[in-house]
Design an enzyme around this catalytic site. Sequence first.
Site, PDB file in Angstrom:
ATOM      1  N   SER A 196      44.606  25.784  51.120  1.00 46.09           N
ATOM      2  CA  SER A 196      44.913  27.037  50.425  1.00 46.09           C
ATOM      3  C   SER A 196      44.666  26.997  48.920  1.00 46.09           C
ATOM      4  O   SER A 196      44.844  28.017  48.248  1.00 46.09           O
ATOM      5  CB  SER A 196      46.363  27.441  50.690  1.00 46.09           C
ATOM      6  OG  SER A 196      46.527  27.878  52.013  1.00 46.09           O
TER       7      SER A 196
ATOM      8  N   SER B 135      51.186  31.984  49.611  1.00 41.60           N
ATOM      9  CA  SER B 135      50.014  31.437  50.292  1.00 41.60           C
ATOM     10  C   SER B 135      49.688  32.187  51.580  1.00 41.60           C
ATOM     11  O   SER B 135      49.292  31.583  52.584  1.00 41.60           O
ATOM     12  CB  SER B 135      50.208  29.940  50.594  1.00 41.60           C
ATOM     13  OG  SER B 135      48.959  29.299  50.714  1.00 41.60           O
TER      14      SER B 135
ATOM     15  N   LYS C 133      42.554  29.679  47.423  1.00 41.06           N
ATOM     16  CA  LYS C 133      43.053  30.986  46.974  1.00 41.06           C
ATOM     17  C   LYS C 133      43.069  31.126  45.463  1.00 41.06           C
ATOM     18  O   LYS C 133      43.174  32.235  44.948  1.00 41.06           O
ATOM     19  CB  LYS C 133      44.444  31.228  47.564  1.00 41.06           C
ATOM     20  CG  LYS C 133      44.403  31.384  49.085  1.00 41.06           C
ATOM     21  CD  LYS C 133      45.767  31.264  49.721  1.00 41.06           C
ATOM     22  CE  LYS C 133      45.605  31.273  51.251  1.00 41.06           C
ATOM     23  NZ  LYS C 133      46.802  30.835  51.961  1.00 41.06           N
TER      24      LYS C 133
END
Length: 371
Positions: A45, A101, A48
Amino acid sequence: MAVAAPQTSEGQPPKIKASAASLIDVGSGQIYFQKEGDKRREPASLTKIMTAILAIEKGDLKDVVTVRKRAAAVSMGQDIGLKSGDKLYLEDLLKAALMYSANDSTVAIGEHIAGEHDLFVKMMNDKAKSLGMKNTNFANTNGFHHPNHYTTANDLAILTSYALQNETFAKIVSTEEAVITWLPDEESKSVTENGEEKPLKQRTIHSTNRLLRSDYQGINGVKTGTTPRAGNCLVASAAREGRQLAVVILNSNNRWNDATRLLDYGFKEVRPVVLAEKDELVTELEVREGLEKRVSLVALERLEVYVPRIEVEKIQRKVVLTPAPEAPVKRGDKLGKMKFYLDDKELGAVDLVANQDVDRLSWFKRLFDKS
């Protein structure tokens, strides 16, 4: 949350459990420490970070995003339960992506900004190239496993250093708690007793970055990432005494301690070193047809950099001069550079300038010198 004390020995960086790591100065972009820094790994993640900074730059925080089927279909990993047709502000989707997230929010963000998911992914890769992320390729917006989705600790450090200079990004990743609001549509507005509209749905989210709830001095971000293949990952940043450092931790069974120990190393063991003082005499340069045969060159300005204490003696200096100038030479004329290197990477450079005027010989003396 208490954090472990750093364990360094005579200025040496701490031993960490991460498979790869990188420590960077956010202001200068200088990398102070790396472990397998250029080895390709899955970012989970941490992807991101790119999704968010691109959306912040290309979109408007008050854009109303309508969730499409692709985003609503995301169910793997963390999500906020988006459904097709849901409407949220782009700002709230960014908070969901960076703080909580949420995987579904990144797909909604990408489709809103670029019109379609794959086009947004291309924008992510274009941005990576423009930032100098040479070992990175994105295949999606959230970090799901894909054979062509990879990056490195050093590339993520570059990305984070860039993103943290954006005030909106920096504010979101330093926030521990936020409320996400689903906006009502025209057909299903809900009203209170006094006739005011109220949102259909709200949800309070908390950052997955546990360091924001710790007692670590100066912590102010950034993002966690976890998948079975990538392992436990983390990007953390902290600011002290006018400096901001960021650390990338990839695949560690103790990412929190790895991060804080490296940050402590950066703040305590990476110290300022003066490489040049303003008006410091460096060398001399021949002057053709001048009343003086040579001109003194001095540093135009003071040059100070931060370097790990154990590496100061490894700094190398290189003086690069212009061809011998022809008189007249004026005080302050730039006639060279003094560059400093550590492990073949340039730390900084300062211009070398003439320290005095040098007048031209008269035509008679020039003729006599040539004879």
